[in-house]
Scaffold this motif. Structure first.
Motif, mmCIF file in Angstrom:
data_model
loop_
_atom_site.group_PDB
_atom_site.id
_atom_site.type_symbol
_atom_site.label_atom_id
_atom_site.label_comp_id
_atom_site.label_asym_id
_atom_site.label_seq_id
_atom_site.Cartn_x
_atom_site.Cartn_y
_atom_site.Cartn_z
ATOM 1 N N PHE A 76 -3.732 -1.728 -5.035
ATOM 2 C CA PHE A 76 -4.782 -0.715 -5.187
ATOM 3 C C PHE A 76 -4.911 -0.151 -6.594
ATOM 4 N N ARG A 81 -11.070 2.206 -2.038
ATOM 5 C CA ARG A 81 -10.283 2.359 -0.816
ATOM 6 C C ARG A 81 -10.028 1.004 -0.154
ATOM 7 N N SER A 103 -5.687 -2.583 -1.759
ATOM 8 C CA SER A 103 -4.437 -3.341 -1.914
ATOM 9 C C SER A 103 -4.597 -4.806 -1.513
ATOM 10 N N ASP A 104 -5.477 -5.064 -0.559
ATOM 11 C CA ASP A 104 -5.740 -6.474 -0.182
ATOM 12 C C ASP A 104 -6.244 -7.220 -1.415
ATOM 13 N N SER A 135 0.851 -1.195 0.000
ATOM 14 C CA SER A 135 0.000 0.000 0.000
ATOM 15 C C SER A 135 0.881 1.238 0.000
ATOM 16 N N ALA A 136 0.243 2.382 -0.122
ATOM 17 C CA ALA A 136 0.931 3.659 0.071
ATOM 18 C C ALA A 136 1.320 3.780 1.544
HETATM 19 N N1 ASP Z 1 -3.719 3.168 -0.122
HETATM 20 C C1 ASP Z 1 -5.070 2.769 -0.441
HETATM 21 C C2 ASP Z 1 -6.038 3.303 0.609
HETATM 22 O O1 ASP Z 1 -5.602 3.937 1.560
HETATM 23 C C3 ASP Z 1 -5.220 1.290 -0.619
HETATM 24 C C4 ASP Z 1 -4.898 0.433 0.589
HETATM 25 O O2 ASP Z 1 -4.248 0.901 1.529
HETATM 26 O O3 ASP Z 1 -5.278 -0.734 0.594
HETATM 27 O O4 ASP Z 1 -7.212 3.133 0.458
#
Ligand code: ASP
Ligand code: ADP
Ligand code: MG
Length: 481
Positions: free
Chosen positions: A213, A227, A230-231, A59-60
């Motif tokens: 994501f 949102r 990433s999962d 993820s970020a």
């Molecule tokens: N960075 C994205 C979010 O904050 C995706 C994730 O974290 O899974 O929604």
């Protein structure tokens, strides 16, 4: 309504033995990235000769996606200086992390990559500020930078620790439709790309690193999966490669019996079925994106939720079959701030075709309904995404009376044992004594009981249910008032 059919996942040879997905808190700062590299290194070492190296999905950095969304809105309002200043702060944070996890050539490369990502983002934000318009498509282009930058840093951090690593642009792997901010994968195309791009690197013994994501349409326009997506990316890639396990590394010890932000001391659920995990994720257990389970189900790949700060804890294992051994519920979850829409047929009884017309309106405005209950003349549904509610209500009013009640919530009690033990239902309802329940429904699967109640009553309802099913001494109703 939710699409429950797993997308078609073509058969795949095993290209990677494990997908390791790391959430925002697991890449929040240099220490977190160093821990991540240790975990990946250990996983790579533990594998047998025949196994391919792990595939890493990140993820970020924590909080970055929220910041990028806020920056896009500043651009929309023409606040370009403010937006750029905020971007420069974010760049500095990435520079600090990259510098803390690399040295020498790895560091110069990581810094150049991060700077390049942010410079092009600054260019984009200038353009958006001129147009004073941020479409979902441009928003996706802005937020994608978070995962692009974090994954670049992680790939260099692995190389720094002697772990052969290859960064792959997730946008050439994840092919999606053009539903910006909530795109769905084209599994056939994605699996082909995954084999084409990840396969050769894995065969060379490299750990591949991708941002979660994000994806792109077949014509290459950047998209995001929604949102927390990433999962989902991790599970999609894992299913395509036919891995042995999809690991979701996060900041809690696994799937907990309740949201720890509401119930003070929930327990870890050691094992869950795919179906239970899916229900819990859908009804608010944020630790898993609701779509994560679909690709895992399609290929029957176990999903394990683990804590990147406490890797020694056993976590939660999610497989096709699992049952709470003690005949209990498995966990509870809640979805806050939903709106109940009551739709009453303007004829005396529900006319033939009424339900079809009603759901067609929700369908036309691409709005999912979560809970549905019906009586002879009326239907009540709950809606989470209210962006198009006004238009929906206008349309419904052409053939029904409609009333909306905002600030409601869904509390869901989930467990395979609900099917076998009818007393669990009664115990759940009794534990909510004197909390006004607006709707009650039991899913057809009988794996879940759903209560719709006032949002303000959620903490009390969650604690009562938790006390009833998961704590030694049941919570005294009077104490929680
Ligand atoms: N960075 C994205 C979010 O904050 C995706 C994730 O974290 O899974 O929604
Ligand atoms: P990540 O950034 O690793 O993807 P998330 O913030 O998306 O992490 O998900 C983890 C968070 O989910 C936990 O910190 C916790 O507050 C929240 N959460 C809500 N319900 C549950 C639950 N039933 N079990 C575990 N965590 C939950
Ligand atoms: Mg998450």
């Amino acid at each position: 309504m939710r699409n429950c059919e797993p997308a078609g996942v073509p058969d795949a040879a095993r290209y990677g033995s494990v997908v390791m997905k790391f959430g925002g808190s697991s890449v929040a700062d240099a220490d977190a990235v160093i821990r991540l590299a240790g975990l990946v290194g250990r996983q790579a070492e533990a594998q047998s000769e025949d196994d391919k190296p792990p595939v890493v999905v990140v993820s970020a950095l924590s909080g970055v996606t929220d910041r990028l969304i806020a920056i896009a809105h500043l651009a929309e309002e023409g606040e370009v200086d403010h937006a750029v200043a905020s971007l420069r702060e974010l760049l500095e944070r990435h520079v600090t992390v990259a510098s803390g996890v690399t040295t020498g050539a790895n560091q110069s490369k990581a810094l150049a990559e991060v700077r390049e990502e942010f410079e092009s983002l600054i260019g984009l934000v200038h353009a958006l500020a001129v147009l004073r318009e941020v479409s979902p498509r441009s928003l996706d282009a802005v937020v994608a930078s978070g995962e692009l930058a974090s994954s670049r840093i992680v790939a260099r951090a692995l190389a720094e620790r002697g772990i052969p690593a290859a960064w792959i642009d997730a946008r050439i792997v994840l092919v999606t439709d053009a539903e910006h901010t909530g795109a769905s994968p084209d599994m056939v195309a994605t699996c082909e790309r995954a084999r084409e791009h990840i396969g050769p690197a894995a065969a060379r013994g490299q750990v591949t690193v991708l941002g979660g994501f994000i994806g792109a349409t077949a014509s290459g326009v950047t998209t995001t999966l929604g949102r927390g997506g990433s999962d989902y990316s991790g599970a999609i890639v894992g299913a395509c490669l036919g891995v042995g396990e999809i690991q979701i590394w996060t900041d809690v010890d696994g799937m907990l019996t309740a949201d720890p932000r509401i119930v003070p001391q929930p327990r870890v659920v050691p094992q869950l079925s795919f179906a239970e995990a899916s229900e819990l994720a859908y009804f608010g257990a944020k630790v898993l994106h609701p779509s994560t389970i679909l690709p895992a189900v399609a290929k029957n790949i176990p999903v394990r939720i683990l804590n990147s700060r406490r890797p020694e804890s056993l976590g939660t294992l999610i497989t096709a079959e699992a049952q709470s051994p003690d005949g209990q519920l498995t966990a509870i979850a809640c979805k806050r701030n939903v709106t109940v829409v009551d739709i009453t047929s303007t004829r005396m009884l529900m006319a033939h075709g009424f339900l079809r017309r009603l759901f067609e309106v929700f369908e036309r405005f691409k709005t999912a309904v979560d809970v549905v209950t019906t009586s002879e003349v009326s239907v009540s549904v709950t809606v989470d995404d209210t962006r198009r509610l006004e238009a929906i209500v206008d349309n419904l009013r052409s053939f029904a009376d409609v009333e909306c009640e905002p600030e409601m919530a869904i509390v869901s009690a989930v467990g395979e044992n609900l099917r076998a033990d009818p007393t669990l239902f009664g115990r759940a309802v009794t534990s909510l004594d004197r909390i006004p329940l607006r709707l009650v429904s039991q899913a057809a699967s009988r794996r879940n009981i759903t209560f719709v109640l006032r949002d303000a009553d959620v903490p009390q309802a969650m604690m009562r249910l938790h006390g009833q099913f998961f704590e030694q001494t049941p919570v005294n109703h009077e104490d929680t008032k």
